[in-house]
Design a protein around this motif. Structure first.
Motif, PDB file in Angstrom:
ATOM      1  N   GLN A   1     -10.857  -8.470  12.369  1.00  0.00           N
ATOM      2  CA  GLN A   1     -10.343  -8.156  11.067  1.00  0.00           C
ATOM      3  C   GLN A   1      -9.425  -7.206  10.907  1.00  0.00           C
ATOM      4  O   GLN A   1      -9.501  -6.240  11.491  1.00  0.00           O
ATOM      5  CB  GLN A   1     -11.295  -7.959  10.006  1.00  0.00           C
ATOM      6  N   THR A   2      -8.533  -7.165   9.986  1.00  0.00           N
ATOM      7  CA  THR A   2      -7.285  -6.077   9.882  1.00  0.00           C
ATOM      8  C   THR A   2      -7.208  -5.654   8.408  1.00  0.00           C
ATOM      9  O   THR A   2      -7.205  -6.514   7.778  1.00  0.00           O
ATOM     10  CB  THR A   2      -6.056  -6.445  10.624  1.00  0.00           C
ATOM     11  N   LEU A   3      -7.282  -4.490   8.131  1.00  0.00           N
ATOM     12  CA  LEU A   3      -7.219  -3.783   6.814  1.00  0.00           C
ATOM     13  C   LEU A   3      -5.713  -3.209   6.745  1.00  0.00           C
ATOM     14  O   LEU A   3      -5.884  -2.283   7.700  1.00  0.00           O
ATOM     15  CB  LEU A   3      -8.366  -3.039   6.448  1.00  0.00           C
ATOM     16  N   SER A   4      -5.262  -3.223   5.731  1.00  0.00           N
ATOM     17  CA  SER A   4      -3.960  -2.498   5.410  1.00  0.00           C
ATOM     18  C   SER A   4      -4.142  -1.252   4.648  1.00  0.00           C
ATOM     19  O   SER A   4      -5.036  -1.263   3.775  1.00  0.00           O
ATOM     20  CB  SER A   4      -2.908  -3.412   4.444  1.00  0.00           C
ATOM     21  N   VAL A   5      -3.623  -0.088   4.886  1.00  0.00           N
ATOM     22  CA  VAL A   5      -3.478   1.070   4.372  1.00  0.00           C
ATOM     23  C   VAL A   5      -2.598   1.288   3.461  1.00  0.00           C
ATOM     24  O   VAL A   5      -1.390   1.386   3.772  1.00  0.00           O
ATOM     25  CB  VAL A   5      -3.807   2.176   5.340  1.00  0.00           C
ATOM     26  N   LEU A   6      -2.939   1.687   2.288  1.00  0.00           N
ATOM     27  CA  LEU A   6      -2.144   1.915   1.097  1.00  0.00           C
ATOM     28  C   LEU A   6      -2.401   3.494   0.644  1.00  0.00           C
ATOM     29  O   LEU A   6      -3.498   4.035   0.148  1.00  0.00           O
ATOM     30  CB  LEU A   6      -2.172   0.874  -0.347  1.00  0.00           C
ATOM     31  N   HIS A   7      -1.374   4.176   0.428  1.00  0.00           N
ATOM     32  CA  HIS A   7      -1.458   5.835   0.029  1.00  0.00           C
ATOM     33  C   HIS A   7      -1.339   5.693  -1.444  1.00  0.00           C
ATOM     34  O   HIS A   7      -0.549   5.242  -2.165  1.00  0.00           O
ATOM     35  CB  HIS A   7      -0.315   6.580   0.716  1.00  0.00           C
ATOM     36  N   THR A   8      -2.601   6.001  -2.224  1.00  0.00           N
ATOM     37  CA  THR A   8      -2.643   5.922  -3.424  1.00  0.00           C
ATOM     38  C   THR A   8      -3.172   7.074  -4.320  1.00  0.00           C
ATOM     39  O   THR A   8      -4.021   7.386  -4.827  1.00  0.00           O
ATOM     40  CB  THR A   8      -3.602   4.876  -4.035  1.00  0.00           C
ATOM     41  N   PRO A   9      -2.139   8.081  -4.406  1.00  0.00           N
ATOM     42  CA  PRO A   9      -2.481   9.354  -4.926  1.00  0.00           C
ATOM     43  C   PRO A   9      -2.558   9.257  -6.341  1.00  0.00           C
ATOM     44  O   PRO A   9      -2.273   8.426  -6.946  1.00  0.00           O
ATOM     45  CB  PRO A   9      -1.179  10.449  -4.670  1.00  0.00           C
ATOM     46  N   GLY A  10      -3.041  10.595  -7.008  1.00  0.00           N
ATOM     47  CA  GLY A  10      -3.444  10.414  -8.340  1.00  0.00           C
ATOM     48  C   GLY A  10      -4.806  11.185  -8.915  1.00  0.00           C
ATOM     49  O   GLY A  10      -4.966  12.043  -9.360  1.00  0.00           O
ATOM     50  N   HIS A  11      -5.852  10.485  -8.230  1.00  0.00           N
ATOM     51  CA  HIS A  11      -7.172  11.037  -8.432  1.00  0.00           C
ATOM     52  C   HIS A  11      -7.261  12.165  -7.543  1.00  0.00           C
ATOM     53  O   HIS A  11      -7.458  13.147  -7.634  1.00  0.00           O
ATOM     54  CB  HIS A  11      -8.272   9.951  -8.170  1.00  0.00           C
TER      55      HIS A  11
END
Length: 217
Positions: free
Chosen positions: A124-134
């Motif tokens: 399985q492959t998971l995509s990484v999203l950079h989600t700043p704020g917290h």
């Protein structure tokens, strides 16, 4: 064949550690092993899994407190978060004092994650999203095949992550949610860092912080 997951709440903060695995190979990863590592090991053993890596969404203590001892015991790498959260990981001793947790030593992961990276768990492959704020280095993990996202403390059922910590920012967090998560689709189920799971579509309708259109009363 698809990605499976089981949620194990850990620490007094009831942080959702997700044990995720490939049901074909039984290879697994733990997302945000914040503590109570005996519970995590027991669950993985019950499920017949081989844990091959630990993945961190961000550097807050309740999400990473069990990482170092678990990685050493199992002899596996630590992946994530984004390098902008290095100061949180280096500040773990101070975080331990602040929150009354057992002393947790500073560490760096074996690999920092960036927007567009992928993480494999078995087949399985998971995509990484950079989600700043917290936090500035927060990342989200998304499985297109399973239609599921592991969002840490970015988004909750009915709420969003706090932005009053160092380098947190409210508008940045809202932009991460609306710009990075919503485009993945309304049908995506998400596992937050605390509390019950939900879907992006449900939050777009009902979440008072990020709903697309709130009704007029």
């Amino acid at each position: 064949m698809s990605l499976q997951f089981e949620i194990v709440p850990v620490t007094p903060f009831q942080q959702n550690c997700s044990i995720i695995w490939c049901d074909e190979t039984k290879e697994a990863a733990m997302v945000d092993p914040g503590g109570d590592i005996h519970l995590l090991k027991e669950k993985a053993q019950q499920l017949g899994l081989t844990v091959t890596k630990l993945i961190l969404t961000h550097g807050h203590l309740d999400h990473v407190g069990g990482t170092e001892p678990l990685a050493k015991e199992l002899g596996i790498p630590v992946v994530g978060p984004h390098k902008e959260d290095a100061f949180w990981l280096q500040g773990l001793p101070r975080q331990s004092e602040m929150f009354g947790f057992p002393m947790t030593e500073a560490f760096d992961p074996d690999q920092w994650l960036e927007e567009g990276d992928t993480v494999t768990v078995g087949n399985q492959t998971l995509s990484v999203l950079h989600t700043p704020g917290h936090t500035p280095g927060h990342v989200v993990l998304y499985s297109k095949d399973a239609n599921v996202a592991f969002v840490g403390d970015v988004l909750f059922k009915g709420g969003i992550g706090r932005t009053d910590f160092p380098k947190g920012d409210y508008q940045t967090l809202i932009d991460s949610i609306k710009g990075k998560l919503w485009p993945l689709g309304n049908e995506v189920t998400f596992i937050p860092g605390h509390g019950p799971i939900s879907t992006f579509g449900s939050e777009r309708v009902s979440n008072p912080f990020v709903a697309d259109e709130m009704p007029l009363y």
